[in-house]
Motif scaffolding. Structure first.
Motif, mmCIF file in Angstrom:
data_model
loop_
_atom_site.group_PDB
_atom_site.id
_atom_site.type_symbol
_atom_site.label_atom_id
_atom_site.label_comp_id
_atom_site.label_asym_id
_atom_site.label_seq_id
_atom_site.Cartn_x
_atom_site.Cartn_y
_atom_site.Cartn_z
ATOM 1 N N SER A 175 10.091 -19.993 16.176
ATOM 2 C CA SER A 175 10.261 -20.852 17.304
ATOM 3 C C SER A 175 11.658 -20.765 17.530
ATOM 4 C CB SER A 175 9.795 -22.308 16.787
ATOM 5 O OG SER A 175 10.153 -22.828 15.657
ATOM 6 N N ALA A 176 12.047 -21.228 18.690
ATOM 7 C CA ALA A 176 13.552 -21.292 18.891
ATOM 8 C C ALA A 176 14.181 -22.714 18.258
ATOM 9 C CB ALA A 176 14.138 -21.378 20.340
ATOM 10 N N LEU A 177 15.291 -22.618 17.628
ATOM 11 C CA LEU A 177 15.834 -23.589 16.955
ATOM 12 C C LEU A 177 17.263 -23.920 17.411
ATOM 13 C CD1 LEU A 177 14.706 -22.917 13.272
ATOM 14 C CD2 LEU A 177 13.724 -24.558 14.875
ATOM 15 N N PHE A 178 17.792 -25.082 17.413
ATOM 16 C CA PHE A 178 18.961 -25.576 17.976
ATOM 17 C C PHE A 178 19.926 -26.341 17.146
ATOM 18 C CE2 PHE A 178 21.564 -28.600 20.593
ATOM 19 C CZ PHE A 178 22.214 -28.106 21.268
ATOM 20 N N CYS A 179 21.122 -25.992 16.681
ATOM 21 C CA CYS A 179 22.180 -26.727 16.069
ATOM 22 C C CYS A 179 22.790 -27.956 17.225
ATOM 23 C CB CYS A 179 23.145 -26.054 15.467
ATOM 24 S SG CYS A 179 24.477 -26.923 14.434
ATOM 25 N N SER A 180 22.911 -28.989 16.793
ATOM 26 C CA SER A 180 23.491 -30.129 17.646
ATOM 27 C C SER A 180 25.123 -30.265 17.412
ATOM 28 C CB SER A 180 22.807 -31.430 17.568
ATOM 29 O OG SER A 180 22.920 -31.861 16.069
ATOM 30 N N THR A 181 25.527 -29.519 16.467
ATOM 31 C CA THR A 181 26.736 -29.620 16.149
ATOM 32 C C THR A 181 27.565 -28.349 16.946
ATOM 33 O OG1 THR A 181 26.645 -30.598 13.886
ATOM 34 C CG2 THR A 181 28.405 -29.676 14.173
ATOM 35 N N CYS A 182 27.134 -27.098 16.570
ATOM 36 C CA CYS A 182 27.905 -25.963 17.006
ATOM 37 C C CYS A 182 27.236 -25.684 18.460
ATOM 38 C CB CYS A 182 27.955 -24.892 15.965
ATOM 39 S SG CYS A 182 26.396 -23.994 15.684
ATOM 40 N N ARG A 183 26.046 -26.167 18.739
ATOM 41 C CA ARG A 183 25.442 -25.847 20.042
ATOM 42 C C ARG A 183 24.708 -24.423 19.957
ATOM 43 N NH1 ARG A 183 25.324 -30.335 21.726
ATOM 44 N NH2 ARG A 183 25.654 -31.152 23.506
ATOM 45 N N ARG A 184 24.671 -23.731 18.840
ATOM 46 C CA ARG A 184 23.970 -22.419 18.834
ATOM 47 C C ARG A 184 22.467 -22.505 18.811
ATOM 48 N NH1 ARG A 184 29.108 -21.719 15.798
ATOM 49 N NH2 ARG A 184 30.230 -19.693 16.672
ATOM 50 N N HIS A 185 21.883 -21.436 19.053
ATOM 51 C CA HIS A 185 20.491 -21.355 19.324
ATOM 52 C C HIS A 185 19.772 -20.350 18.234
ATOM 53 C CE1 HIS A 185 20.719 -23.520 22.973
ATOM 54 N NE2 HIS A 185 19.444 -24.042 22.855
ATOM 55 N N TYR A 186 18.979 -20.484 17.512
ATOM 56 C CA TYR A 186 18.349 -19.510 16.472
ATOM 57 C C TYR A 186 16.958 -19.009 16.670
ATOM 58 C CZ TYR A 186 23.018 -20.405 14.263
ATOM 59 O OH TYR A 186 24.473 -20.697 14.177
ATOM 60 N N ASP A 187 16.711 -18.110 16.461
ATOM 61 C CA ASP A 187 15.372 -17.839 16.282
ATOM 62 C C ASP A 187 14.838 -17.735 14.607
ATOM 63 O OD1 ASP A 187 14.470 -17.315 19.087
ATOM 64 O OD2 ASP A 187 15.540 -15.478 19.065
ATOM 65 N N GLY A 188 13.748 -17.759 14.591
ATOM 66 C CA GLY A 188 13.162 -17.744 12.859
ATOM 67 C C GLY A 188 12.866 -18.899 12.540
ATOM 68 N N ASP A 189 12.996 -18.966 10.807
ATOM 69 C CA ASP A 189 12.497 -20.140 10.082
ATOM 70 C C ASP A 189 13.590 -20.793 9.221
ATOM 71 O OD1 ASP A 189 12.913 -18.136 8.471
ATOM 72 O OD2 ASP A 189 10.835 -18.148 7.754
ATOM 73 N N ARG A 190 14.757 -20.775 9.873
ATOM 74 C CA ARG A 190 15.814 -21.514 9.243
ATOM 75 C C ARG A 190 15.800 -22.970 9.226
ATOM 76 N NH1 ARG A 190 20.818 -17.910 9.966
ATOM 77 N NH2 ARG A 190 20.108 -16.272 11.067
ATOM 78 N N GLY A 191 16.124 -23.671 8.033
ATOM 79 C CA GLY A 191 16.069 -24.891 8.475
ATOM 80 C C GLY A 191 17.445 -25.594 8.603
ATOM 81 N N VAL A 192 18.517 -24.887 8.228
ATOM 82 C CA VAL A 192 19.943 -25.434 8.484
ATOM 83 C C VAL A 192 20.749 -24.483 9.293
ATOM 84 C CG1 VAL A 192 19.945 -27.017 6.547
ATOM 85 C CG2 VAL A 192 20.886 -24.940 6.376
#
Length: 116
Positions: A4-21
């Protein structure tokens, strides 16, 4: 969250995969938005999203009300499926920068752009 697509609200980057942080700043990642903001949503703190006025290959254009300027305007938002792709976002912003350089009576002025 695998795939699933994931988002960091601090640096505003998007990531694919299963990262938690976020690997950049350690902020917990949240699922990226998969749909356009709903009617009446306040976007970026001062635009109220109203009805859809156009749909394109990369984005949708909405009529919005700017709470600071007190005017109606067009608000173009990249498709959520492209917002998770750095190349898609870069292409969207390249288009905005190109339009800002064009001045013609039949082309709208760009008042601003950014991430939210």
């Amino acid at each position: 969250m695998q795939g699933s697509a994931l988002f960091c609200s601090t640096c505003r980057r998007h990531y694919d995969g299963d990262r938690g942080v976020c690997p950049v700043d350690g902020t917990p990642l949240v699922p990226a938005q998969s749909a356009y903001p709903a009617f009446g949503t306040v976007i970026d703190g001062h635009h109220i999203r109203l009805e859809t006025i156009g749909i394109g290959g990369m984005s949708q254009v909405f009529r919005a009300f700017d709470l600071e300027r007190r005017v109606h305007l067009a608000l173009k938002i990249i498709k959520p499926s492209l917002a998770v792709c750095p190349r898609g976002v870069a292409r969207f912003f390249d288009e905005v920068r190109a339009i800002r350089r064009v001045h013609h009576e039949h082309i709208v002025d760009v008042l601003g752009f950014g991430h939210t």
